[in-house]
Design a protein around this motif. Structure first.
Motif, short mmCIF file in Angstrom:
data_model
loop_
_atom_site.label_atom_id
_atom_site.label_comp_id
_atom_site.label_asym_id
_atom_site.label_seq_id
_atom_site.Cartn_x
_atom_site.Cartn_y
_atom_site.Cartn_z
N GLU A 193 -2.16 7.30 -3.92
CA GLU A 193 -2.22 6.45 -5.16
C GLU A 193 -1.11 6.40 -6.09
O GLU A 193 0.10 7.09 -5.73
CB GLU A 193 -3.49 7.35 -5.93
CG GLU A 193 -4.55 7.97 -5.39
CD GLU A 193 -4.39 9.12 -4.35
OE1 GLU A 193 -3.15 9.74 -4.67
OE2 GLU A 193 -5.33 9.54 -3.95
N VAL A 194 -0.97 5.68 -7.04
CA VAL A 194 0.16 5.49 -7.71
C VAL A 194 0.08 6.38 -8.95
O VAL A 194 -0.99 6.69 -9.43
CB VAL A 194 -0.09 3.92 -8.82
CG1 VAL A 194 1.12 3.88 -9.59
CG2 VAL A 194 0.05 2.97 -7.51
N GLY A 195 1.33 7.02 -9.16
CA GLY A 195 1.35 8.07 -10.29
C GLY A 195 1.48 9.28 -9.71
O GLY A 195 1.73 9.55 -8.49
N GLY A 212 -7.41 0.55 -0.20
CA GLY A 212 -7.52 1.24 -1.45
C GLY A 212 -6.13 0.98 -2.17
O GLY A 212 -5.98 -0.36 -2.39
N PRO A 213 -5.29 1.59 -2.65
CA PRO A 213 -4.10 1.32 -3.25
C PRO A 213 -2.94 0.83 -2.38
O PRO A 213 -1.94 0.18 -2.87
CB PRO A 213 -3.73 2.56 -4.08
CG PRO A 213 -4.13 3.63 -3.16
CD PRO A 213 -5.24 3.12 -2.50
N VAL A 214 -3.13 0.86 -1.27
CA VAL A 214 -2.16 0.06 -0.29
C VAL A 214 -2.06 -1.08 -0.03
O VAL A 214 -3.03 -1.76 0.40
CB VAL A 214 -2.02 1.23 1.03
CG1 VAL A 214 -0.88 0.65 1.85
CG2 VAL A 214 -2.23 2.65 1.13
N GLY A 215 -1.12 -1.71 -0.26
CA GLY A 215 -0.88 -3.27 -0.13
C GLY A 215 -0.20 -3.37 1.07
O GLY A 215 -0.38 -4.63 1.84
N ALA A 216 0.50 -2.60 1.74
CA ALA A 216 1.13 -3.13 3.17
C ALA A 216 2.06 -1.65 3.98
O ALA A 216 2.13 -0.84 2.99
CB ALA A 216 2.65 -3.95 2.91
N VAL A 217 1.85 -1.67 5.15
CA VAL A 217 2.44 -0.45 5.62
C VAL A 217 3.65 -1.13 6.58
O VAL A 217 3.82 -2.21 7.17
CB VAL A 217 1.53 0.07 6.87
CG1 VAL A 217 2.00 1.05 7.84
CG2 VAL A 217 0.15 0.32 6.36
N ALA A 218 5.06 -0.24 6.36
CA ALA A 218 6.06 -0.75 6.66
C ALA A 218 6.73 0.06 7.99
O ALA A 218 6.42 1.57 7.77
CB ALA A 218 7.00 -0.71 5.60
N TRP A 219 7.43 -0.29 8.87
CA TRP A 219 8.01 0.35 9.78
C TRP A 219 9.26 0.85 9.46
O TRP A 219 10.15 0.00 9.49
CB TRP A 219 7.97 -0.47 11.29
CG TRP A 219 8.74 0.08 12.22
CD1 TRP A 219 8.58 1.59 12.49
CD2 TRP A 219 9.27 -0.50 13.42
NE1 TRP A 219 9.24 2.00 13.56
CE2 TRP A 219 9.76 0.82 14.23
CE3 TRP A 219 9.78 -1.79 13.71
CZ2 TRP A 219 10.49 0.35 15.32
CZ3 TRP A 219 10.49 -1.86 14.98
CH2 TRP A 219 10.81 -0.90 15.57
N GLY A 220 9.39 1.88 9.27
CA GLY A 220 10.90 2.50 8.87
C GLY A 220 11.87 2.44 9.86
O GLY A 220 13.02 2.40 9.59
N ALA A 221 11.41 2.38 11.18
CA ALA A 221 12.26 2.48 12.26
C ALA A 221 13.52 3.53 12.21
O ALA A 221 14.59 3.27 12.47
CB ALA A 221 12.81 0.98 12.53
N GLU A 256 -4.17 -5.53 -1.30
CA GLU A 256 -3.65 -6.24 -2.41
C GLU A 256 -3.12 -5.21 -3.40
O GLU A 256 -2.44 -5.39 -4.38
CB GLU A 256 -4.59 -6.98 -3.18
CG GLU A 256 -5.08 -8.17 -2.50
CD GLU A 256 -4.27 -9.15 -2.25
OE1 GLU A 256 -3.06 -9.55 -2.90
OE2 GLU A 256 -4.24 -9.85 -1.06
N GLY A 257 -2.93 -3.85 -3.04
CA GLY A 257 -2.77 -2.89 -3.65
C GLY A 257 -1.17 -2.78 -3.96
O GLY A 257 -0.29 -3.36 -3.53
N PRO A 258 -0.78 -1.97 -4.85
CA PRO A 258 0.60 -1.76 -5.33
C PRO A 258 1.62 -0.71 -4.53
O PRO A 258 2.85 -0.57 -4.87
CB PRO A 258 0.63 -1.23 -6.75
CG PRO A 258 -0.59 -0.52 -6.62
CD PRO A 258 -1.50 -0.96 -5.81
N VAL A 259 0.97 -0.01 -3.39
CA VAL A 259 1.72 1.00 -2.71
C VAL A 259 2.09 0.39 -1.47
O VAL A 259 1.42 -0.30 -0.77
CB VAL A 259 0.91 2.08 -2.77
CG1 VAL A 259 1.63 3.36 -2.00
CG2 VAL A 259 0.43 2.78 -4.02
N LEU A 260 3.54 0.61 -1.20
CA LEU A 260 4.09 0.59 0.23
C LEU A 260 4.09 1.78 0.84
O LEU A 260 4.82 2.58 0.37
CB LEU A 260 5.21 -0.35 0.16
CG LEU A 260 6.05 -0.33 1.33
CD1 LEU A 260 5.32 -1.45 2.09
CD2 LEU A 260 7.52 -0.85 1.18
#
Length: 332
Positions: free
Chosen positions: A330-332, A204-213, A179-183
């Motif tokens: 982390e955010v910041g 932790g602060p990670v909400g999702a992991v994206a595939w940049g391709a 549920e974190g704010p970091v992609l």
């Protein structure tokens, strides 16, 4: 010049390369110079005013023959040689400076406009204003011969509206982990798989992991504009392309109001520690500054040695061994 469109009209007429312009050519140029005149009851008067002002300024000579409209319009005009061009021709043997299309008038204030801007200027004069809207890479190929000419951004004063183009926003595949704010955006698919598996039990602060391709991220980053994450972190290969991708994506994304794309410092530290250098040939160092300062020196040394590091070196074994790779998420 005070007559509406007069300055733009003479620029368009000179851009044709012809000396004598017939009435039809005058109308075409004038409606391009002053689009609001198209279909207007005042169009004839506005064109007559512009011709009169240009004639008084010595820019052109109207033919004696004219139509019987009110006010009358000449059958044709003959362009005179600009004084500035005459001076240059006499002293340096060169012709007149290239005129700027009205849509690129701001280019006159840009110091040394790029050749790309000049190519767009010629394209506009050649009928680009009537072009249908197409994807940006198609327009780049049409105008410059290089479909990637605008990937890193548009040089001033170009805009998508001037180019009659849209930047295609590819979807960015994301795997939720918390549920974190970091992609966290990852260049290659296998590392996405390993990071998703490592983060899901404790994101932790990670909400999702994206595939940049790979290079697709320089387009798909814009798809985040509809629901921007609080922060974007990136992890990719340590080679020229691996740094160019996030650096360019960050510039494009920030122009759309997205947060900057910043390096996942802990993951890059792990890659520098565990990666196996492989031959890469000469590498462009210009995007190394996208990394955090402490990591720039080792990466420049890596590139100077003609080597690269593949991000797959930070695999499951490394990810489960300790938590140091989470630094920088982390955010910041």
């Amino acid at each position: 010049m005070t007559a509406p469109g007069a300055r733009e009209l003479v620029a368009l007429l000179r851009a044709t390369g012809r000396t004598r312009i017939d009435r039809a050519g005058l109308w075409r140029a004038f409606t391009e110079a002053v689009p609001s005149a198209h279909g207007s009851v005042d169009a004839r008067r506005l064109l007559a005013d512009a011709i009169a002002e240009l004639a008084a300024a010595g820019e052109l000579v109207p033919s004696r023959a004219a139509d019987d409209g009110t006010p009358p319009l000449p059958r044709s005009v003959k362009l005179t040689r600009p004084a500035a061009a005459s001076d240059r021709a006499g002293s340096a043997g060169t012709g007149a400076a290239e005129p700027w299309h009205p849509e690129l008038a701001a280019a006159a204030g840009v110091r040394a406009p790029s050749e790309t801007v000049r190519l767009v200027n010629r394209w506009l004069f050649a009928g680009g204003t009537r072009a249908e809207v197409v994807p940006l890479r198609e327009r780049a190929l049409e105008i410059t011969g290089d479909e990637k000419a605008f990937d890193a951004g548009l040089p001033a004063p170009l805009t998508p509206e001037i180019l009659r183009a849209v930047r295609v926003r590819l979807p960015l595949h994301r795997e939720p982990v918390g549920e974190g704010p970091v992609l966290l955006v990852v260049e290659n698919a296998d590392t996405v798989h390993s990071l998703v598996r490592a983060l899901r039990p404790d994101p932790g602060p990670v909400g999702a992991v994206a595939w940049g391709a790979g290079t697709a991220f320089t387009s798909s980053v814009l798809s985040l504009a509809d629901a921007p994450p609080v922060a974007i972190r990136y992890f990719g290969d340590l080679d020229a392309a691996g740094l160019r991708i996030p650096a360019r994506a960050s510039v494009l994304g920030e122009a759309e109001g997205l947060p900057p794309v910043r390096p996942a410092t802990g993951l890059y530290r792990a890659l520098l520690e565990h990666g196996r250098p492989a031959p890469a040939g000469a590498a462009d160092h210009s995007d190394v500054d996208w990394l955090e300062p402490a990591q720039r020196g080792p990466v420049r040394d890596l590139f100077a040695a003609g080597q690269r590091l593949a991000q797959e070196a930070v695999g499951r074994r490394v990810l489960v061994a300790d938590r140091d790779w989470r630094a920088g998420l982390e955010v910041g």
